[in-house]
Motif scaffolding. Sequence first.
Motif, mmCIF file in Angstrom:
data_model
loop_
_atom_site.group_PDB
_atom_site.id
_atom_site.type_symbol
_atom_site.label_atom_id
_atom_site.label_comp_id
_atom_site.label_asym_id
_atom_site.label_seq_id
_atom_site.Cartn_x
_atom_site.Cartn_y
_atom_site.Cartn_z
ATOM 1 N N GLU A 28 0.835 -1.197 0.000
ATOM 2 C CA GLU A 28 0.000 0.000 0.000
ATOM 3 C C GLU A 28 0.871 1.248 0.000
ATOM 4 O O GLU A 28 2.056 1.208 0.365
ATOM 5 C CB GLU A 28 -0.925 0.017 1.217
ATOM 6 N N VAL A 29 0.295 2.344 -0.432
ATOM 7 C CA VAL A 29 0.945 3.655 -0.414
ATOM 8 C C VAL A 29 0.203 4.518 0.588
ATOM 9 O O VAL A 29 -1.033 4.554 0.591
ATOM 10 C CB VAL A 29 0.924 4.308 -1.805
ATOM 11 N N PRO A 38 4.260 19.552 3.447
ATOM 12 C CA PRO A 38 3.307 18.600 2.854
ATOM 13 C C PRO A 38 3.583 17.181 3.341
ATOM 14 O O PRO A 38 4.714 16.849 3.722
ATOM 15 C CB PRO A 38 3.584 18.738 1.347
ATOM 16 N N PRO A 39 2.574 16.337 3.358
ATOM 17 C CA PRO A 39 2.770 14.962 3.841
ATOM 18 C C PRO A 39 3.837 14.231 3.041
ATOM 19 O O PRO A 39 4.049 14.495 1.849
ATOM 20 C CB PRO A 39 1.394 14.327 3.642
ATOM 21 N N LEU A 40 4.496 13.287 3.711
ATOM 22 C CA LEU A 40 5.455 12.416 3.067
ATOM 23 C C LEU A 40 4.712 11.243 2.426
ATOM 24 O O LEU A 40 3.684 10.797 2.933
ATOM 25 C CB LEU A 40 6.462 11.879 4.082
ATOM 26 N N THR A 41 5.252 10.736 1.338
ATOM 27 C CA THR A 41 4.690 9.558 0.685
ATOM 28 C C THR A 41 5.574 8.355 1.005
ATOM 29 O O THR A 41 6.802 8.444 0.955
ATOM 30 C CB THR A 41 4.616 9.754 -0.837
ATOM 31 N N ALA A 42 4.950 7.243 1.335
ATOM 32 C CA ALA A 42 5.698 6.038 1.667
ATOM 33 C C ALA A 42 5.006 4.819 1.075
ATOM 34 O O ALA A 42 3.782 4.784 0.926
ATOM 35 C CB ALA A 42 5.826 5.877 3.182
ATOM 36 N N GLY A 43 5.798 3.821 0.729
ATOM 37 C CA GLY A 43 5.287 2.528 0.304
ATOM 38 C C GLY A 43 5.536 1.507 1.397
ATOM 39 O O GLY A 43 6.571 1.549 2.065
ATOM 40 N N ILE A 44 4.590 0.609 1.579
ATOM 41 C CA ILE A 44 4.691 -0.407 2.636
ATOM 42 C C ILE A 44 4.442 -1.778 2.024
ATOM 43 O O ILE A 44 3.419 -2.007 1.364
ATOM 44 C CB ILE A 44 3.682 -0.148 3.771
ATOM 45 N N TRP A 45 5.393 -2.696 2.235
ATOM 46 C CA TRP A 45 5.289 -4.082 1.805
ATOM 47 C C TRP A 45 5.171 -4.944 3.058
ATOM 48 O O TRP A 45 5.895 -4.725 4.020
ATOM 49 C CB TRP A 45 6.513 -4.504 1.011
ATOM 50 N N PHE A 103 8.985 -9.845 7.247
ATOM 51 C CA PHE A 103 9.168 -8.481 7.750
ATOM 52 C C PHE A 103 8.099 -7.563 7.155
ATOM 53 O O PHE A 103 7.555 -7.828 6.081
ATOM 54 C CB PHE A 103 10.534 -7.931 7.339
ATOM 55 N N VAL A 104 7.856 -6.455 7.819
ATOM 56 C CA VAL A 104 7.159 -5.333 7.211
ATOM 57 C C VAL A 104 8.232 -4.357 6.762
ATOM 58 O O VAL A 104 9.121 -3.988 7.545
ATOM 59 C CB VAL A 104 6.187 -4.655 8.198
ATOM 60 N N ALA A 105 8.211 -3.964 5.501
ATOM 61 C CA ALA A 105 9.205 -3.054 4.939
ATOM 62 C C ALA A 105 8.510 -1.762 4.526
ATOM 63 O O ALA A 105 7.532 -1.796 3.773
ATOM 64 C CB ALA A 105 9.895 -3.689 3.736
ATOM 65 N N ALA A 106 8.997 -0.638 5.029
ATOM 66 C CA ALA A 106 8.380 0.659 4.750
ATOM 67 C C ALA A 106 9.446 1.619 4.234
ATOM 68 O O ALA A 106 10.490 1.786 4.865
ATOM 69 C CB ALA A 106 7.720 1.231 6.008
ATOM 70 N N ALA A 107 9.193 2.220 3.078
ATOM 71 C CA ALA A 107 10.154 3.127 2.453
ATOM 72 C C ALA A 107 9.505 4.480 2.210
ATOM 73 O O ALA A 107 8.401 4.553 1.674
ATOM 74 C CB ALA A 107 10.649 2.538 1.131
ATOM 75 N N VAL A 108 10.212 5.534 2.590
ATOM 76 C CA VAL A 108 9.693 6.890 2.440
ATOM 77 C C VAL A 108 10.365 7.582 1.265
ATOM 78 O O VAL A 108 11.544 7.353 0.977
ATOM 79 C CB VAL A 108 9.915 7.704 3.731
ATOM 80 N N SER A 109 9.616 8.399 0.540
ATOM 81 C CA SER A 109 10.213 9.311 -0.442
ATOM 82 C C SER A 109 10.669 10.559 0.309
ATOM 83 O O SER A 109 9.843 11.256 0.919
ATOM 84 C CB SER A 109 9.189 9.692 -1.521
ATOM 85 N N HIS A 110 11.970 10.821 0.290
ATOM 86 C CA HIS A 110 12.524 11.923 1.072
ATOM 87 C C HIS A 110 12.245 13.259 0.387
ATOM 88 O O HIS A 110 12.882 13.609 -0.616
ATOM 89 C CB HIS A 110 14.032 11.736 1.261
#
Length: 329
Positions: A28-29, A38-45, A103-110
């Motif tokens: 999910e995003v 403004p809010p940060l955007t992140a993807g979560i696997w 694992f839960v993997a979460a990556a943020v767009s900086h």
Amino acid sequence: MRWTTVVAILLGLMAVPVPGLAAQVGFEVVRIPNGAQPPLTAGIWYPTDAPATSHSVGELTQVVAPDAPLAGDRLPLVVLSHGGGGWYGGHYDTALALAHAGFVAAAVSHAGDTVDDQSGVLQLWRRPEQLHRLIDYMLDTWHGHERLDGTRIGAFGFSNGGFTVLVAAGGVPDLSTIAPFCEVHAGQDLCEALRHAGVDLRFAADVPARAWVHDPRIRAAVVAAPSFGFAFGRAGLCGVSVPVQLWSAADDRHQPHPYYDEPVRDDLPRAPDYHLVADAGHYDFLPPCDARLSRMRPALCNSLPGFDRAAFHDRFNADVVRFFRTMLP
């Protein structure tokens, strides 16, 4: 910046499931509050029991189950930090491998250092704070937060993301070293790119130590080809007490030896699990490119003749998973 522009067209490598663990991956995003910005955007696997199929995220294609139910309890969390000019999907294959492994993997767009927003390319102190906000969100707000284990948190970072993770794990860099370094090494790709971007290297010289946000919740770190490794020194890394897996590309022409990976390796208070990858270049830590991206961005996609990036990523992702499974039991 042009030397780390990661175009969101990364296709090709799908992570190999770990036998006996999650067979499928949910995705999910999300948007994460970022103070007055403004809010940060992140993807979560994350692991799921729902069937996964091929889906597009932007121009990225991956086999996932969008917005599927989360499977498992007391799940470990790994947060990911991309390189300069990247985005949250820049290491999607590693995120998939982690999710397949439970694992839960979460990556943020900086924000300020992404493929479509270069407004803060050298405001490096913003990145660890954004990673901190990502961890806060995952533990406090995310719909699956009660099923995460807050004592089992790792961090992964590449290039500028490697720098970010070192800071989040306790490092304190001295950015005043960048201008004199580039005066001596003006021909290095990193310094040429900063000059081409019109960045005033002196503006960050007086960043106080308190500007660097650390996150003691991080218990283990994987760092690949960290940028500005020379800016830390032994004193700047003395606060990094967690175990570190450090990756170095033997043919890194963007961040040539011995100024980036080696100072980090030598100055960490605890010897890292060090991997020197023969014949690899800086961008070989990014997933393999499809034919279209290879034509558009040869500098990003081309490897040395005989270097198999896809085969390397199979090994790389397996070693990253193994490290986190060992250090976050």
